[in-house]
Scaffold this motif. Structure first.
Motif, PDB file in Angstrom:
ATOM      1  N   LEU A  94      27.900  -6.344 -19.934  1.00  0.00           N
ATOM      2  CA  LEU A  94      27.338  -5.365 -20.941  1.00  0.00           C
ATOM      3  C   LEU A  94      28.075  -4.028 -21.156  1.00  0.00           C
ATOM      4  O   LEU A  94      27.819  -3.274 -22.032  1.00  0.00           O
ATOM      5  N   VAL A 102      23.908  -8.931 -25.797  1.00  0.00           N
ATOM      6  CA  VAL A 102      23.594  -9.425 -24.699  1.00  0.00           C
ATOM      7  C   VAL A 102      22.380  -9.750 -24.199  1.00  0.00           C
ATOM      8  O   VAL A 102      22.063 -11.150 -23.695  1.00  0.00           O
ATOM      9  N   ILE A 163      28.358 -13.552 -19.568  1.00  0.00           N
ATOM     10  CA  ILE A 163      26.881 -13.291 -19.872  1.00  0.00           C
ATOM     11  C   ILE A 163      26.305 -14.615 -19.813  1.00  0.00           C
ATOM     12  O   ILE A 163      24.923 -14.844 -19.285  1.00  0.00           O
TER      13      ILE A 163
END
Length: 299
Positions: A94, A102, A163
């Motif tokens: 992030l 994201v 992620i």
């Protein structure tokens, strides 16, 4: 009722993601994460203290903290390890990626939960649920195409893999939550209290190695109001999510998908607040994800 509780969890998660983006921008990730978990723990701990000094009042208002055996503490500690790993990866990603990239990737979480729900809990999706889940995955692929226009190569950017890893671990934790809530009969506040405490201990060990010894890193850390907001909003979201899971009729794969409606707040509001690129183009896969969630709810 568990579907409505899931939507409440999604609302608080969407606000939580916006505050989280503000907290990590140009900041040291590990102390931010420790601060958010600690503020959330203090929020829950205030109810724990209330239950100690005013047990009858606390019990009448639902603040019942269970006494649990050491074996159950071990199960909660495993959840803390899973989520600490997921958060570390997610916060790092992030910090280096737009929130409008994201959040949609994290929306693939229901797909992992979907597979686990079938294999572990024998939940059986119908035709519309199949369409809904694959529509969500297809929409995330569209986001990857848009991300390349922002200079983000999904094959070479290490934060994309971070992620994705965070999403997989988060989905695994979601499946594990159903076991903790339904099989071990933990109530939400007991699980939240001990989970936060063990996560703080894990993060303190990590920071002792990676952050505390380095003066330049300590000076680079900036405390922001959003750090406290992230912790409190996350605990509110978790409370409604765990309350939904207490319902024996709750399906984890559908609940996981319902929670992804948080993307509406993150992409639309977040795109305006943080002035990120290609907001209109991102609305196309956003609509695809929302239709996918809608099909699951309708089915």
């Amino acid at each position: 009722m568990w579907m409505y509780l899931g939507l409440l969890a999604a609302l608080f998660l969407g606000l939580h993601n916006l505050c989280k983006k503000h907290a990590v921008q140009g900041n040291e990730v590990f102390p931010v994460l420790l601060g958010t978990v600690s503020s959330g723990f203090l929020f829950v701990a205030s109810f724990y203290v209330l239950s100690l000094y005013f047990p009858e009042y606390a019990l009448s208002n639902g603040y019942n903290f269970q006494k649990i055996p050491w074996q159950t503490h071990g199960y909660i500690f495993i959840k803390s390890i899973i989520m600490a790993s997921s958060w570390i990866l997610a916060y790092q990603a992030l910090k280096h990626l737009p929130i409008t990239i994201v959040t949609p990737i994290r929306s693939a979480g229901p797909f992992f939960t979907f597979i686990g729900a079938i294999l572990i809990y024998q939940e059986r999706p119908n035709f519309l649920q199949w369409i809904g889940f694959f529509l969500i995955i297809f929409s995330v692929i569209l986001y990857s195409k848009i991300g390349k226009k922002e200079g983000i190569n999904f094959k070479r950017n290490k934060w994309i893999f971070a992620i994705i890893g965070a999403t997989f671990l988060g989905a695994s934790s979601g499946l594990y939550d159903k076991f903790l809530i339904q099989n071990l009969t933990l109530n939400p506040q007991t699980l939240q209290f001990w989970f936060c405490l063990y996560t703080i201990l894990i993060l303190l060990i990590i920071l002792t190695i990676t952050w505390f010894p380095h003066a330049e890193k300590r000076k680079a850390f900036k405390f922001r109001w959003s750090i406290i907001a992230v912790g409190i909003l996350l605990q509110a979201a978790d409370y409604f999510y765990f309350k939904a899971l207490q319902d024996p009729d709750a399906l984890i794969m559908l609940l996981s998908a319902i929670k992804r409606s948080q993307i509406l707040i993150a992409v639309v509001v977040g795109g305006l607040v943080f002035k990120e690129q290609n907001k209109r183009k991102k609305l196309v896969p956003l609509i695809g994800i929302m239709i996918g969630v809608g099909l699951i709810l309708y089915s």
